[in-house]
Design a protein around this motif. Structure first.
Motif, PDB file in Angstrom:
ATOM      1  N   ARG A 156       0.823  -1.208   0.000  1.00  0.00           N
ATOM      2  CA  ARG A 156       0.000   0.000   0.000  1.00  0.00           C
ATOM      3  C   ARG A 156       0.860   1.263   0.000  1.00  0.00           C
ATOM      4  O   ARG A 156       0.438   2.295  -0.502  1.00  0.00           O
ATOM      5  CB  ARG A 156      -0.961  -0.015   1.188  1.00  0.00           C
ATOM      6  CG  ARG A 156      -2.000  -1.129   1.087  1.00  0.00           C
ATOM      7  CD  ARG A 156      -2.869  -1.219   2.325  1.00  0.00           C
ATOM      8  NE  ARG A 156      -3.595   0.005   2.573  1.00  0.00           N
ATOM      9  CZ  ARG A 156      -4.718   0.339   1.964  1.00  0.00           C
ATOM     10  NH1 ARG A 156      -5.244  -0.452   1.071  1.00  0.00           N
ATOM     11  NH2 ARG A 156      -5.307   1.479   2.237  1.00  0.00           N
ATOM     12  N   PRO A 175      -2.131   8.163  -5.286  1.00  0.00           N
ATOM     13  CA  PRO A 175      -2.112   6.936  -6.096  1.00  0.00           C
ATOM     14  C   PRO A 175      -2.284   7.204  -7.597  1.00  0.00           C
ATOM     15  O   PRO A 175      -1.669   6.526  -8.408  1.00  0.00           O
ATOM     16  CB  PRO A 175      -3.305   6.135  -5.564  1.00  0.00           C
ATOM     17  CG  PRO A 175      -3.566   6.660  -4.213  1.00  0.00           C
ATOM     18  CD  PRO A 175      -3.101   8.075  -4.183  1.00  0.00           C
ATOM     19  N   PHE A 176      -3.137   8.208  -7.957  1.00  0.00           N
ATOM     20  CA  PHE A 176      -3.395   8.418  -9.384  1.00  0.00           C
ATOM     21  C   PHE A 176      -2.199   9.037 -10.091  1.00  0.00           C
ATOM     22  O   PHE A 176      -2.184   9.156 -11.301  1.00  0.00           O
ATOM     23  CB  PHE A 176      -4.667   9.257  -9.603  1.00  0.00           C
ATOM     24  CG  PHE A 176      -4.715  10.549  -8.828  1.00  0.00           C
ATOM     25  CD1 PHE A 176      -4.032  11.665  -9.272  1.00  0.00           C
ATOM     26  CD2 PHE A 176      -5.461  10.642  -7.658  1.00  0.00           C
ATOM     27  CE1 PHE A 176      -4.076  12.849  -8.568  1.00  0.00           C
ATOM     28  CE2 PHE A 176      -5.514  11.825  -6.947  1.00  0.00           C
ATOM     29  CZ  PHE A 176      -4.817  12.934  -7.405  1.00  0.00           C
ATOM     30  N   ASP A 177      -1.218   9.441  -9.331  1.00  0.00           N
ATOM     31  CA  ASP A 177      -0.036  10.066  -9.910  1.00  0.00           C
ATOM     32  C   ASP A 177       1.156   9.115  -9.902  1.00  0.00           C
ATOM     33  O   ASP A 177       2.294   9.547  -9.934  1.00  0.00           O
ATOM     34  CB  ASP A 177       0.274  11.345  -9.120  1.00  0.00           C
ATOM     35  CG  ASP A 177       1.119  12.309  -9.927  1.00  0.00           C
ATOM     36  OD1 ASP A 177       1.174  12.136 -11.157  1.00  0.00           O
ATOM     37  OD2 ASP A 177       1.731  13.217  -9.331  1.00  0.00           O
ATOM     38  N   PHE A 234      -1.557   4.313  -1.229  1.00  0.00           N
ATOM     39  CA  PHE A 234      -2.738   4.376  -0.367  1.00  0.00           C
ATOM     40  C   PHE A 234      -2.354   4.755   1.055  1.00  0.00           C
ATOM     41  O   PHE A 234      -3.180   5.179   1.841  1.00  0.00           O
ATOM     42  CB  PHE A 234      -3.472   3.030  -0.342  1.00  0.00           C
ATOM     43  CG  PHE A 234      -3.899   2.572  -1.698  1.00  0.00           C
ATOM     44  CD1 PHE A 234      -4.518   3.455  -2.578  1.00  0.00           C
ATOM     45  CD2 PHE A 234      -3.679   1.278  -2.111  1.00  0.00           C
ATOM     46  CE1 PHE A 234      -4.905   3.047  -3.831  1.00  0.00           C
ATOM     47  CE2 PHE A 234      -4.064   0.861  -3.366  1.00  0.00           C
ATOM     48  CZ  PHE A 234      -4.674   1.743  -4.232  1.00  0.00           C
ATOM     49  N   ARG A 285      -9.751   5.016 -20.507  1.00  0.00           N
ATOM     50  CA  ARG A 285     -10.716   6.115 -20.586  1.00  0.00           C
ATOM     51  C   ARG A 285     -10.201   7.285 -19.747  1.00  0.00           C
ATOM     52  O   ARG A 285     -10.281   8.430 -20.163  1.00  0.00           O
ATOM     53  CB  ARG A 285     -12.044   5.606 -20.027  1.00  0.00           C
ATOM     54  CG  ARG A 285     -13.244   6.337 -20.569  1.00  0.00           C
ATOM     55  CD  ARG A 285     -14.496   5.586 -20.125  1.00  0.00           C
ATOM     56  NE  ARG A 285     -15.245   6.343 -19.164  1.00  0.00           N
ATOM     57  CZ  ARG A 285     -16.072   5.779 -18.269  1.00  0.00           C
ATOM     58  NH1 ARG A 285     -16.213   4.471 -18.225  1.00  0.00           N
ATOM     59  NH2 ARG A 285     -16.743   6.541 -17.429  1.00  0.00           N
ATOM     60  N   ILE A 286      -9.679   6.967 -18.561  1.00  0.00           N
ATOM     61  CA  ILE A 286      -9.146   8.012 -17.686  1.00  0.00           C
ATOM     62  C   ILE A 286      -7.967   8.701 -18.360  1.00  0.00           C
ATOM     63  O   ILE A 286      -7.794   9.914 -18.279  1.00  0.00           O
ATOM     64  CB  ILE A 286      -8.688   7.403 -16.341  1.00  0.00           C
ATOM     65  CG1 ILE A 286      -9.853   6.776 -15.612  1.00  0.00           C
ATOM     66  CG2 ILE A 286      -8.012   8.455 -15.468  1.00  0.00           C
ATOM     67  CD1 ILE A 286     -10.979   7.691 -15.286  1.00  0.00           C
ATOM     68  N   PRO A 316      -9.038   2.358 -17.187  1.00  0.00           N
ATOM     69  CA  PRO A 316      -7.812   3.172 -17.076  1.00  0.00           C
ATOM     70  C   PRO A 316      -7.474   3.903 -18.375  1.00  0.00           C
ATOM     71  O   PRO A 316      -6.916   5.002 -18.338  1.00  0.00           O
ATOM     72  CB  PRO A 316      -6.739   2.156 -16.710  1.00  0.00           C
ATOM     73  CG  PRO A 316      -7.321   0.823 -16.913  1.00  0.00           C
ATOM     74  CD  PRO A 316      -8.794   0.945 -16.868  1.00  0.00           C
ATOM     75  N   VAL A 355       1.641   2.838 -11.256  1.00  0.00           N
ATOM     76  CA  VAL A 355       1.554   1.570 -10.540  1.00  0.00           C
ATOM     77  C   VAL A 355       0.089   1.154 -10.523  1.00  0.00           C
ATOM     78  O   VAL A 355      -0.773   1.987 -10.272  1.00  0.00           O
ATOM     79  CB  VAL A 355       2.031   1.762  -9.078  1.00  0.00           C
ATOM     80  CG1 VAL A 355       1.726   0.533  -8.254  1.00  0.00           C
ATOM     81  CG2 VAL A 355       3.507   2.081  -9.030  1.00  0.00           C
ATOM     82  N   HIS A 356      -0.200  -0.086 -10.838  1.00  0.00           N
ATOM     83  CA  HIS A 356      -1.579  -0.557 -10.722  1.00  0.00           C
ATOM     84  C   HIS A 356      -1.627  -1.720  -9.749  1.00  0.00           C
ATOM     85  O   HIS A 356      -0.646  -2.432  -9.566  1.00  0.00           O
ATOM     86  CB  HIS A 356      -2.134  -1.004 -12.073  1.00  0.00           C
ATOM     87  CG  HIS A 356      -2.442   0.149 -12.975  1.00  0.00           C
ATOM     88  ND1 HIS A 356      -2.524   1.440 -12.528  1.00  0.00           N
ATOM     89  CD2 HIS A 356      -2.691   0.200 -14.305  1.00  0.00           C
ATOM     90  CE1 HIS A 356      -2.799   2.234 -13.542  1.00  0.00           C
ATOM     91  NE2 HIS A 356      -2.910   1.522 -14.641  1.00  0.00           N
ATOM     92  N   THR A 357      -2.808  -1.898  -9.168  1.00  0.00           N
ATOM     93  CA  THR A 357      -2.979  -2.911  -8.140  1.00  0.00           C
ATOM     94  C   THR A 357      -4.070  -3.895  -8.535  1.00  0.00           C
ATOM     95  O   THR A 357      -5.097  -3.481  -9.069  1.00  0.00           O
ATOM     96  CB  THR A 357      -3.360  -2.251  -6.798  1.00  0.00           C
ATOM     97  OG1 THR A 357      -2.402  -1.231  -6.507  1.00  0.00           O
ATOM     98  CG2 THR A 357      -3.389  -3.267  -5.671  1.00  0.00           C
ATOM     99  N   ALA A 386      -5.718  -4.111 -14.780  1.00  0.00           N
ATOM    100  CA  ALA A 386      -4.515  -3.532 -14.195  1.00  0.00           C
ATOM    101  C   ALA A 386      -3.354  -3.526 -15.186  1.00  0.00           C
ATOM    102  O   ALA A 386      -2.422  -2.747 -15.050  1.00  0.00           O
ATOM    103  CB  ALA A 386      -4.130  -4.306 -12.934  1.00  0.00           C
TER     104      ALA A 386
END
Lengths: 357, 288
Positions: free
Chosen positions: A66, A91-93, A71, A120-121, A118, A96-98, A166
């Motif tokens: 985390r 986290p959005f910066d 997180f 789309r984002i 992801p 890394v994906h979980t 992810a």
């Protein structure tokens, strides 16, 4: 007064000199109420490495994950991703994906739209988005279920969707938080093989948290064993298994067979704690001499546990203490079958006596 | 045991019959509710609709049982009535939006932030307004909102539409908080972390995941806030100043001209029917 932190310098075996994918420097995490989840951790994870974090629950392994995901923020120390300081980055910066333990699939979106999320984002154009999502679904062999609702999937399928989601925009690092915990044994073994394959072909750095030692050894290039917020040992699965650095590692990874104190003195002629893996021990009739140069001792068979391919033979030693031997249920070498209460000789090569700290 | 020897066997036989015939069991369970529904809801509604198509003799004040569309046409074509209908819908929409705006952060806090011990306390606090009588609460707001010299002093908006929307929002807020709270509770776990993890900033995460996931819950709550506001006439009488809603129109005419009042009452029925049909698409009705 806090105990002196024992930091284990951990450098990955390969890619020496390259920038590590993840670098934790003196990371400490203290939760409100004074619980220290992670003690001054130094850990480098190389680009493209498959690292498993192994430990019992509460050992701090998930907290480390985390901290890497963002997180949690460390109380002290720095977190570097490809040499970029992300210690306080949200986290959005982080690239890394979980894959979460509960998968966290969005129930209002179809399988395809979940995987597209992801992208789309990241504002990837619609057609490319679709193409890449379908390709990601193909890698986890779910291309036929793209339009299904995620609520209509089995546990194994959900897990694959979470994995595809992810992986779809190729993060620098993929974190997996006990992702196979909810699957049954067969499916878990199959997913382990697939994960390994996906990791190898994608070249993405995987950090995989588990409390299952078999899983940790099966998957890893390198296993980091945690206990009470500290690294007990880090190394290849072979190193961790064959050369456990402490009684904890010897016990947690594999079955511990520890000879300590007086027993060690009598059997081995040496003081201290020693670990011998059960499969290294040979069981023979008591009147047969051990091979030259082998250590041996005598005891009474206390329990025989048949588990299909192997039989675990628990022997109470005359010198005190108990040793387990793992016998392969092969064609047999003509030896009479063992029975409880029988006196037997246990022998092993001295190189398998592992000193424990 | 003092029961007669015959009764246990009789009960047993009845149980056996009911066990073998699920249809009979279901009929027995549903009949009372269906009779109630038919007798006290469906039948009066049909009578209301029928009454709208009668007319009143303007000299005697008696209802003339001739079929006539005059009242309905009158209500549907007179600008004043339609304006009142529009304002009523406006108030209902305003109250619903305000309730949703207030309920979202409150329910989020209750469901995701508050500890397991304070959660039931907060829930009880949300429900406390429902323990007091409707009239008491509206009169309390009337006192609170007295223009100039009231408790709010110069801050009071005075009696009018603002006061009506405020009071109704206060009255119906719990009906929005509860379904939204239930909706957000289903988002415990890693959903929010997953959106951030996949690159979504907080606002994007709210727009792309939280709101769509909560839409059915908000719609469910809005059925209450919208319909309760649409039919209200007491609040507007007490804090609305000279303003009127559809309910007031019905209230002020039903003793004089029942068919006309019935025709007016058809308007909110139509609005509500349209609203429910729209909302059915979100799947909210299965969450009520």
């Amino acid at each position: 007064m806090p105990s002196v932190a024992r930091t284990v310098p951990v450098t990955p075996p390969q890619h020496a000199g390259e920038v590590p994918a993840i670098s934790l420097r003196g990371v400490r995490k203290e939760f409100p109420g004074g619980v220290v989840a992670v003690h001054d951790l130094d850990l480098d994870i190389a680009e493209g490495e498959f690292v498993t974090l192994l430990g019992p629950s509460g050992s701090g392994k998930t907290t480390v994950l985390r901290l890497i995901a963002g997180f949690e923020q460390p109380t002290a120390g720095t977190v570097l991703l490809r040499d970029r300081d992300v210690t306080t980055a949200p986290p959005f910066d982080r690239d890394v994906h979980t894959v979460f333990q509960d998968y966290a699939l969005f129930p209002h979106l179809s399988v395809l739209r979940n995987v597209e999320y992801p992208l789309r984002i990241a504002k990837v154009p619609r057609t490319e988005r679709r193409e890449r999502a379908l390709a990601a679904l193909a890698t986890v062999r779910l291309e036929g279920l793209a339009d299904r609702s995620t609520t209509a999937l089995s546990g194994g399928q959900r897990q694959r969707v979470a994995l595809a989601r992810a992986l779809v925009n190729r993060p620098a690092v993929l974190l997996l938080d006990e992702p196979l915990g909810a699957l049954d044994l067969k499916l878990r073994e199959q997913m382990q093989i697939e994960l390994k394959e996906i990791q190898r072909s994608s070249g993405i750095t995987f950090v995989f948290v588990t409390h299952d030692q078999d899983e940790a050894l099966t998957l890893a290039d390198r296993t980091v064993v945690f206990s009470e917020g500290r690294v007990e040992q880090a190394g290849s699965p072979q190193e961790v298994y064959e050369r456990p650095a402490s009684a904890f590692v010897a016990g947690f990874v594999g079955t511990s067979n520890v000879l300590a104190g007086e027993t060690a003195g009598t059997v081995l002629g040496r003081e201290g704690s020693w670990s011998i893996r059960p499969e290294k021990i040979t069981v023979t009739a008591v009147d047969r001499e051990a091979a030259a140069g082998w250590s041996s001792t005598v005891g009474v068979v206390e329990e025989l546990v048949y588990t299909g391919a192997t039989t675990r033979c628990v022997v109470a030693l005359e010198a005190g203490g108990v040793l387990s031997a793992l016998l392969l249920n092969g064609s047999g070498d003509g030896a009479p079958p063992l029975g409880r209460g029988q006196t037997v000789r246990l022998s092993w090569q001295p190189e398998h006596e592992i000193p424990l700290m | 045991m003092t029961s007669t020897p015959a009764s246990p066997t009789l009960t047993r036989r009845l149980q056996a019959v009911l066990h073998r015939r699920p249809g009979l069991r279901l009929t027995g369970l549903l009949t009372p509710a269906l009779v109630w529904l038919g007798l006290f809801y469906i039948a009066p509604l049909a009578l209301l609709l029928a009454t709208a198509f009668f007319r009143t003799n303007s000299f005697t004040g008696r209802i003339v049982y001739d079929f006539s569309t005059d009242n309905v046409v009158d209500v549907l074509t007179t600008p004043e009535y339609l304006l009142t209908a529009g304002r009523t819908v406006g108030v209902a929409v305003g109250v619903t939006l305000l309730c949703a705006l207030l309920a979202l952060p409150l329910a989020t806090y209750m469901a995701l932030v508050a500890g397991p011990r304070s959660r039931p306390v907060l829930l009880a606090l949300v429900l406390t307004p429902l323990w007091a009588s409707y009239l008491v609460k509206v009169y309390a707001w009337r006192v609170l909102l007295v223009p100039e010299g009231g408790l709010l002093g110069a801050a009071s908006p005075g009696y009018g539409w603002t006061a009506v929307v405020l009071t109704l929002t206060y009255l119906w807020l719990p009906y929005m908080v509860l379904p939204v709270y239930a909706g957000i509770s289903s988002m415990r776990g890693s959903f929010l972390e997953a959106t951030a993890d996949l690159g979504a900033r907080p606002w994007t995460s709210f727009r792309t995941v939280v709101l769509p996931m909560l839409a059915p819950a908000i719609a469910a709550g809005s059925v209450f806030t919208f319909s309760l506001s649409l039919g209200d006439y007491i609040t507007v009488q007490l804090v609305g100043g000279t303003h009127q809603m559809l309910g007031n129109l019905v209230y002020s005419t039903f003793s004089v001209d029942l068919p006309f009042a019935a025709a007016v009452a058809v308007l909110p029925l139509l609005v509500m029917a349209a609203y429910l049909l729209t909302i059915r698409r979100t799947g909210a009705l299965s969450r009520l």
